[in-house]
Enzyme design. Structure first.
Site, PDB file in Angstrom:
ATOM      1  CG  ASP A 139      -2.260   0.619   0.984  1.00 59.11           C
ATOM      2  OD1 ASP A 139      -2.256   1.834   0.749  1.00 59.11           O
ATOM      3  OD2 ASP A 139      -3.303  -0.050   1.048  1.00 59.11           O
ATOM      4  CG  HIS A 212      -5.226   3.895   0.845  1.00 60.35           C
ATOM      5  ND1 HIS A 212      -4.896   2.580   0.620  1.00 60.35           N
ATOM      6  CD2 HIS A 212      -6.486   4.041   0.369  1.00 60.35           C
ATOM      7  CE1 HIS A 212      -5.901   1.972   0.030  1.00 60.35           C
ATOM      8  NE2 HIS A 212      -6.881   2.839  -0.139  1.00 60.35           N
ATOM      9  CB  SER A 546      -9.139   0.512  -0.345  1.00 62.39           C
ATOM     10  OG  SER A 546      -8.462   0.711  -1.539  1.00 62.39           O
TER      11      SER A 546
END
Ligand SMILES: *[C@@H]1O[C@H](CO)[C@@H](O)[C@H](O)[C@H]1NC(C)=O
Ligand SMILES: *[C@@H]1O[C@H](CO)[C@@H](O)[C@H](O)[C@H]1NC(C)=O
Ligand SMILES: *[C@@H]1O[C@H](CO)[C@@H](O)[C@H](O)[C@H]1NC(C)=O
Ligand SMILES: *[C@@H]1O[C@H](CO)[C@@H](O)[C@H](O)[C@H]1NC(C)=O
Ligand SMILES: *[C@@H]1O[C@H](CO)[C@@H](O)[C@H](O)[C@H]1NC(C)=O
Ligand SMILES: *[C@@H]1O[C@H](CO)[C@@H](O)[C@H](O)[C@H]1NC(C)=O
Length: 773
Positions: A139, A212, A546
């Site tokens: 990520d 994220h 996600s």
């Protein structure tokens, strides 16, 4: 090979995918508790200008008030000691003081919603919370100082770990610990692709300046964190799904995107580093497996016993939008949980339009002028197509200042619309879905007061604006609501089937929580991720596939911990055949984009149910050779297969692609063959492995898809012992013509379910009728 940028699947910036989970490892701590206090607000003494003032005075403090409820429910919620709660109970204006049970132990709600209850969880107990399992998260990196990644109370790093901890800017040596066992970054691909650009803003280390990666890592395996919230929203104890699993972080995503070359290197390393599960909340559009670097690298990982879980993407609700669709990947779509953030848009004529918001400021009773963004464009001549979407710079401050602006969803990330309205001096924003988005709402931490509304509500607001000389509006924010029904509902944005590459493979495989998920956040970015956002928060609420993917990664880690001998296919089968197909009202899980029940192309096998997955009864197992047979049967060439498997394939067996021993079934009936006077029949073979007790006797329950007849032979399976394998044959024949003629395709869904009185082992069956081309 050409390097192409992949996007991450979150619903803001580009497309990363996210989540959060809640579990309390420290369930015994009871010093303060969140209470919901129901009051008689009509008794408010006139000395107190507002309800909040009155409630604060009753507590001698306003600090611990979480929310004041003024509409459907009267009262407030607050973090209190037992003594404070008792005092309140004695007040004449207080009707009830109830501990906020769901929140006390499980604030980030999604693990609780999945049934992972701390005290009763067989899965958590059997897996020791994933203690011996290593989850690799590819990520945007990780913020290693976040309290979700502390290692207090964890045993030594599993001896299998063979990775490293790369130091660099904002990521000093010593950033890894017994929780975050390793961290690396992969910048070569991104640097090569962006050499001509100014990328000095990138932090060249595993440090997550985006947020994220911190969010997804904490969802899969974050420690329990008490008092987690986004500015008071979704407050409670946040915890990853597998709170004792170890994290290995591979930073592959940069501002410019996540590059295939970097991802391949990272998956390779994750496998040799000793990861058990790889979590990939990123991807790009569906392409044949031999052209898809993620599929190729995931094959190698799977062949070495590493489960790869990946997000289905956020390009729904159109058909064939699911990504990461290779048969060896667990493809995860996104659904809602039983928590929402309701808010009302009150129009000047008294009409109340319902929406969602995680605005954190105080509510105002004042009305503001309301304008449609398309009417306040900077373009003086003609129609300016970027203004309706509130694209940056498209709104004229002279026309928007001090007003609430109605923006259309789409074209740019929603948070950027908020920035555009703020920069034009707007007082607030309404983001209205277009018809394609249906009623699917995503709460965002906008830079100004904002409410998201559905397509139907958008039409109501447009009609109101058109019919008024001076349209005006105010917002009412209701904070966090739990116990929402129905849930889950599949998110409009969730990537859907049919599988764009293989007709004979249902994708996505399953869904997991991916709407309004609270999880850890980096201290280098505001909750919108915009550079203009100076706010900081330890936790953030995000939505996207996600967020769904790391839930499945965490559950896979728990299953691996409970059953170390299970293959990746067995773990995936356990999650799929035990998945739930009904919501918390007991009805078929619905599809947010249509409001109707979800088909198998939308929900796959259903919503993952971890407590059932730990004891699935039977599994559909697979080896690397089975996938090779599938590629042969799908007419991939020797060279193409070699690209995926890195070895020569023996395709002499020519097995049918629908015979891949997958936990779901998809067949195609060609209408042209019916013309020959014979209705077509397809024979499908499957083998199940008994992972339950010896002597188990299963019988089958068949639901034929409309227009077809499905039979299963034999209809009873008796397993002499645990570990035994038994085969069966599924015959699917057309009973009537279902397609709409030339060039059309139509799919009907049914199921076959094996039951032994204790286990329910369900496989969806998709039958597609295809017209003559
Ligand atoms: C590159 O970015 C840095 C920091 O944002 C800035 O100071 C510098 O002027 C930029 N250089 C160019 C050539 O744009
Ligand atoms: C809970 O979190 C809030 C906001 O982050 C903070 O102000 C408060 O001090 C925390 N309370 C406790 C008991 O840690
Ligand atoms: C451990 O890592 C080294 C290099 O990083 C690699 O050469 C070796 O194969 C790895 N060991 C295992 C068992 O994968
Ligand atoms: C503004 O936009 C609306 C659509 O919401 C339209 O119906 C209306 O006529 C426009 N008003 C003005 C003053 O342009
Ligand atoms: C939803 O179901 C109704 C009734 O079956 C049907 O008429 C409608 O077309 C469906 N809507 C969508 C978007 O599929
Ligand atoms: C593979 O090719 C054969 C021969 O052309 C054809 O009959 C078959 O339908 C193809 N299979 C698939 C899965 O496309």
């Amino acid at each position: 090979m050409a390097i192409s940028a992949l996007t991450v699947f979150s619903t803001f910036f580009l497309l990363l995918l996210f989540t959060t989970a809640t579990l309390s490892e420290a369930a015994t701590d009871t010093d303060t508790t969140t209470y919901i206090i129901r009051t008689r607000s009509d008794l408010r003494p006139s000395a107190f200008p507002s309800l909040r003032d009155w409630y604060s005075s009753s507590l001698h403090s306003s600090d611990n008030i979480l929310h004041v409820y003024k509409n459907a429910f009267h009262g407030f919620s607050a973090v209190l000691t037992d003594a404070q709660a008792s005092l309140l109970r004695a007040q004449p204006f207080v009707l009830s003081v109830l501990p906020d049970r769901a929140r006390r132990l499980h604030t980030t709600q999604s693990s609780r919603f999945l049934g992972l209850l701390n005290a009763n969880s067989r899965l958590l107990a059997q897996s020791d919370y994933g203690d011996d399992v290593i989850v690799a998260v590819l990520d945007s990196g990780i913020d290693p100082k976040h309290r979700s990644f502390g290692d207090v109370g964890l045993g030594p790093v599993p001896p299998r770990w063979n990775g490293t901890c790369q130091a660099g800017p904002s990521f000093p040596a010593g950033s890894c610990n017994r929780k975050l066992v390793g961290a690396r970054f992969y910048a070569s691909g991104f640097k090569a692709a962006t050499a001509h650009e100014n990328s000095t803003a990138e932090v060249l280390s595993p440090y997550d300046s985006d947020g994220h990666g911190t969010h997804t890592a904490s969802t899969a395996a974050g420690r329990s964190s008490r008092n987690a919230s986004l500015f008071g929203h979704a407050s409670g104890t946040a915890s990853g799904v597998a709170p004792r699993a170890r994290l290995a972080v591979y930073k592959v995503c940069w501002t410019a995107g996540c590059f295939n070359s970097d991802i391949l290197a990272a998956i390779d390393d994750a496998v040799s580093d000793g990861a058990n599960v790889i979590s990939l909340s990123l991807g790009s559009g569906p392409v044949p497996y031999h052209l898809d670097p993620i599929a190729i690298a995931a094959f190698a990982a799977t062949a070495k016993g590493v489960l790869v879980s990946a997000s289905a993407g956020n390009d729904g609700p159109g058909e064939m939008t699911a990504t990461n669709i290779a048969p060896w990947i667990a493809t995860v779509g996104a659904g809602s949980i039983d928590r929402s953030f309701p808010a009302d848009v009150v129009l000047g004529d008294g009409t109340v339009v319902a929406g969602v918001s995680i605005h954190t400021g105080s509510a105002s009773d004042a009305y503001f002028p309301l304008v449609y963004a398309g009417n306040v464009s900077t373009s003086r001549v003609g129609y300016h197509s970027s203004a309706p979407f509130c694209m940056p710079g498209s709104l004229d401050p002279d026309l928007a200042r001090g007003k609430v602006v109605l923006c259309e969803r789409g074209a740019v990330p929603r948070a950027e619309k908020g920035l555009a309205v703020r920069e034009a001096g707007g007082a607030g924003m309404i983001v209205a879905n277009q018809m394609i988005d249906g009623q699917g709402l995503v709460p965002d931490a906008h830079l100004l007061p904002a409410v998201a509304v559905g397509a139907t509500e958008g039409i109501v607001i447009h009609a109101y604006i058109a019919g008024q000389s001076q349209p005006r509006v105010r917002f009412v924010f209701h904070g966090t609501r739990l116990g929402v029904k129905p849930a889950p509902v599949v998110a409009s944005f969730s990537g859907r089937g049919p599988n764009a590459v293989s007709d004979y493979l249902v994708k996505p495989d399953l869904i997991a929580p991916g709407v309004g998920i609270l999880a850890a956040w980096t201290d280098s970015a505001g909750p919108t991720g915009l550079s203009a956002d100076a706010r900081r928060t330890q936790f953030n609420v995000l939505s996207g596939t996600s967020m769904a993917c790391p839930h499945v990664s965490g559950i896979a880690a728990l299953l691996k911990g409970a059953h170390p001998e299970w293959s990746p296919a067995a773990i995936k089968s356990a999650m799929m055949t035990s998945a739930r197909v009904t919501d918390n009202l007991g009805r078929a899980i619905s599809d947010e984009s249509s409001g109707n029940g979800s088909t198998g192309w939308v929900v796959g096998s259903g919503q993952v149910d971890p407590e059932r997955a730990v004891n699935p009864g039977l599994v559909y197992d697979l080896t690397a050779d089975d996938y090779v047979d599938f590629l042969c049967g799908s007419n991939y060439t020797q060279t193409e297969i070699r690209t995926v498997t890195r070895r020569a394939a023996d395709c002499s067996r020519r097995s049918a692609p629908w015979d891949l021993n997958y936990p779901s079934i998809s067949v195609v009936l060609e209408e042209q063959r019916e013309a020959a006077g014979r209705l077509e029949e397809v024979t499908v073979r499957r083998t199940v492995t008994n992972v339950g007790r010896s002597g188990a006797e299963y019988s089958v329950d068949v639901r034929s898809p409309a227009g077809s007849v499905v039979t299963v032979e034999p209809s009873k399976l008796t397993f002499a012992e645990g570990g035994a394998k038994l085969g069966f044959v599924v015959k699917i024949s057309a009973e009537e013509r279902r397609g709409g003629g030339v060039g059309s395709a139509r799919t009907e869904f049914g199921s076959i379910t094996w039951r032994d009185g204790k286990h329910v082992v369900r496989s969806p069956v998709a039958v597609t009728w295809r017209g003559q081309y």
